[in-house]
Design an enzyme around this catalytic site. Sequence first.
Site, PDB file in Angstrom:
ATOM      1  N   ASP A  45      -0.945  -8.140   1.161  1.00 28.51           N
ATOM      2  CA  ASP A  45       0.316  -8.182   0.427  1.00 28.51           C
ATOM      3  C   ASP A  45       0.786  -9.620   0.219  1.00 28.51           C
ATOM      4  OD1 ASP A  45       0.515  -5.415   0.225  1.00 28.51           O
ATOM      5  OD2 ASP A  45       1.671  -5.207   2.069  1.00 28.51           O
TER       6      ASP A  45
ATOM      7  N   LYS B  99       6.144  -7.239   2.893  1.00 27.56           N
ATOM      8  CA  LYS B  99       5.846  -6.968   4.302  1.00 27.56           C
ATOM      9  C   LYS B  99       4.686  -7.846   4.735  1.00 27.56           C
ATOM     10  CE  LYS B  99       5.117  -2.453   3.985  1.00 27.56           C
ATOM     11  NZ  LYS B  99       5.065  -2.382   2.503  1.00 27.56           N
TER      12      LYS B  99
ATOM     13  N   HIS C  66      -0.054   1.699   9.631  1.00 28.57           N
ATOM     14  CA  HIS C  66      -1.326   2.145   9.053  1.00 28.57           C
ATOM     15  C   HIS C  66      -2.180   2.822  10.112  1.00 28.57           C
ATOM     16  CE1 HIS C  66       0.087  -1.522   7.037  1.00 28.57           C
ATOM     17  NE2 HIS C  66      -0.161  -0.837   5.954  1.00 28.57           N
TER      18      HIS C  66
ATOM     19  N   GLY D 259       0.822  -1.201   0.000  1.00 29.28           N
ATOM     20  CA  GLY D 259       0.000   0.000   0.000  1.00 29.28           C
ATOM     21  C   GLY D 259       0.856   1.250   0.000  1.00 29.28           C
ATOM     22  N   SER D 260       0.355   2.314  -0.615  1.00 29.95           N
ATOM     23  CA  SER D 260       1.050   3.602  -0.558  1.00 29.95           C
ATOM     24  C   SER D 260       0.823   4.257   0.801  1.00 29.95           C
ATOM     25  CB  SER D 260       0.547   4.508  -1.684  1.00 29.95           C
ATOM     26  OG  SER D 260       0.959   4.017  -2.939  1.00 29.95           O
ATOM     27  N   GLY D 261       1.505   5.363   1.025  1.00 26.99           N
ATOM     28  CA  GLY D 261       1.373   6.081   2.287  1.00 26.99           C
ATOM     29  C   GLY D 261       2.555   5.879   3.213  1.00 26.99           C
ATOM     30  N   HIS D 262       3.548   5.098   2.762  1.00 27.94           N
ATOM     31  CA  HIS D 262       4.730   4.812   3.573  1.00 27.94           C
ATOM     32  C   HIS D 262       5.988   5.424   2.963  1.00 27.94           C
ATOM     33  CE1 HIS D 262       2.060   2.050   5.527  1.00 27.94           C
ATOM     34  NE2 HIS D 262       1.971   1.271   4.462  1.00 27.94           N
TER      35      HIS D 262
END
Lengths: 333, 333
Positions: free
Chosen positions: B110, B105, B219, B54-57
Amino acid sequence: MKKLINAPEDVVAESMAGFAAAHADLVRVVPEPLYVVRRDAPVAGKVGLVSGGGSGHEPLHAGYVGFGMLDAAVPGAVFTSPTPDRILAATQAVDGGAGVLHIVKNYTGDVLNFETAADLAAANGIEVRSVVTDDDVAVKDSLYTAGRRGTGGTVLVERIAGAAAERGDDLAQVAAIAEGVNADARSMGVALTPCIVPHSGEPSFTLAEDEMEFGIGIHGEPGRETLPLEPADRVVDRLLDAILPDLPYERGDRVLLMANGMGGTPLSELYIVYRRAAERLAEEGIEVARSLVGDQITALEMQGCALTLLRLDDERIELWDAPVQTASLRWGR
Amino acid sequence: MKKLINAPEDVVAESMAGFAAAHADLVRVVPEPLYVVRRDAPVAGKVGLVSGGGSGHEPLHAGYVGFGMLDAAVPGAVFTSPTPDRILAATQAVDGGAGVLHIVKNYTGDVLNFETAADLAAANGIEVRSVVTDDDVAVKDSLYTAGRRGTGGTVLVERIAGAAAERGDDLAQVAAIAEGVNADARSMGVALTPCIVPHSGEPSFTLAEDEMEFGIGIHGEPGRETLPLEPADRVVDRLLDAILPDLPYERGDRVLLMANGMGGTPLSELYIVYRRAAERLAEEGIEVARSLVGDQITALEMQGCALTLLRLDDERIELWDAPVQTASLRWGR
């Protein structure tokens, strides 16, 4: 106030102690009077570069000490100029016999204290030249300054003048390159949230949930106006509408485009900002030849960004690309 | 919600478009299906490394694509796993004939999607090995995962396995090195504020002005407990009290110490955190042989930090120090 700190009065000393521990391969941190110096300083025969100012703008300036950039950085208390004795000590520590350039952001306290330190250094036989950066187009005269404020352009001055010093330019040449970069750099920023100075514990200003401060300073000082928060692309266009005509930047120019975070904005948002800025410059016929995206000159945990443009020529590109080895910028070596 | 974005549904695509424009010297961004690939991929005869999630990291994972680290990164929507077709496309794009390592991860989505992609790649004649990172000691099983979560150790796996692939190790060797790094890495984080997913517009959790979430996930998912906010040194000691006995790390060990920002915490605070962590490790007789301070794996604009320890040996140090050229880590070349 939510911060990962201990006592507010220990913030700068403890942060610099951590910096010293993490980057012992690059720098030494002298605790008293506090300054950060390149590990191999003084470098014989090389012009020394010293910058500094209030803390709270990290990685500026300590993060830029090392090969190909600054020889020393002098951090003051948060948003407070360092005293002349510390600037003098740093100047003496980096004097390799070729003179020292002071790079000073245009804030009243910094200008005065660096001037005093330069006079003291001269009295001690060190030749000092100074360049005062004033790239922020947002306001003329403000809470902290007479004339324009020095912001993101300072990073570019430190890098490009640092590379010139590293290749062996003399003091007059390095100073001229620094002056030239400052003259051809323009910046403007926007804040979505205020920052909180540890000592005060209070936000530097207030903004409603749907507002932004346009033309913000790096200490949370007022900008041009408080506006309704808009989509990123519109914010970027507003910033460039202020920056582009100011030099002016013109069709056919090559530029370095820097999208700078104010400390609390995620990198992903800076790339959204960068995207529109690059697109707009293409529309204007301006070529982005180099770029820099990330937190370079910040205002503690403020959310927001600033754009800086620097007009490039072949020499500036060559100097920009030359090896640099600092905590926060490193490539090519 | 105050963010420098346009429409929430365009956040990832626009951010990656900006990333592509800023780093065209290092990467190509394929827009459909979306992935980021090293500019010179596939590198013939070299094991390809693919990560994603996921994006945001950010900067994870796109910021680590380049020489000496990842060959491709596959960004999903914010906090949402990328679909198998995109992982497959990236895997095919980096296959230089020596096989591909997936670095995943440990989050349920994932793991499932990378497994499916690995099966599809195998059906297309590409040999794929996978390493699942699970270095976060905070919780076992959570909102997003069965078993422990993969966090900061992932960055170290990507770097060290990436260096092994670059020097010519074969797939089994690169996979073994990646597994070993994950096995010897431990992390734990703390949040002072929540983050806001653009699509939802709501904070991921709530914390009072005097509280912190200890053992936070990347998250914003719950950690071990909500505690009163404490001075930084005490917070660091709590994190290390959880991390050190878990492997355990022991007197005489050499480690890499990473102080990671969650996205909204200023660099100066990370150095305060680093300072106490290094001091504490010295007290424990553990040598910090390498370090990394800054935002590496984040949770949007969350304020907070995480510590990661990795036990080092001569080979891992050599691989860590080898040249790397990515948007967010670069040295020595």
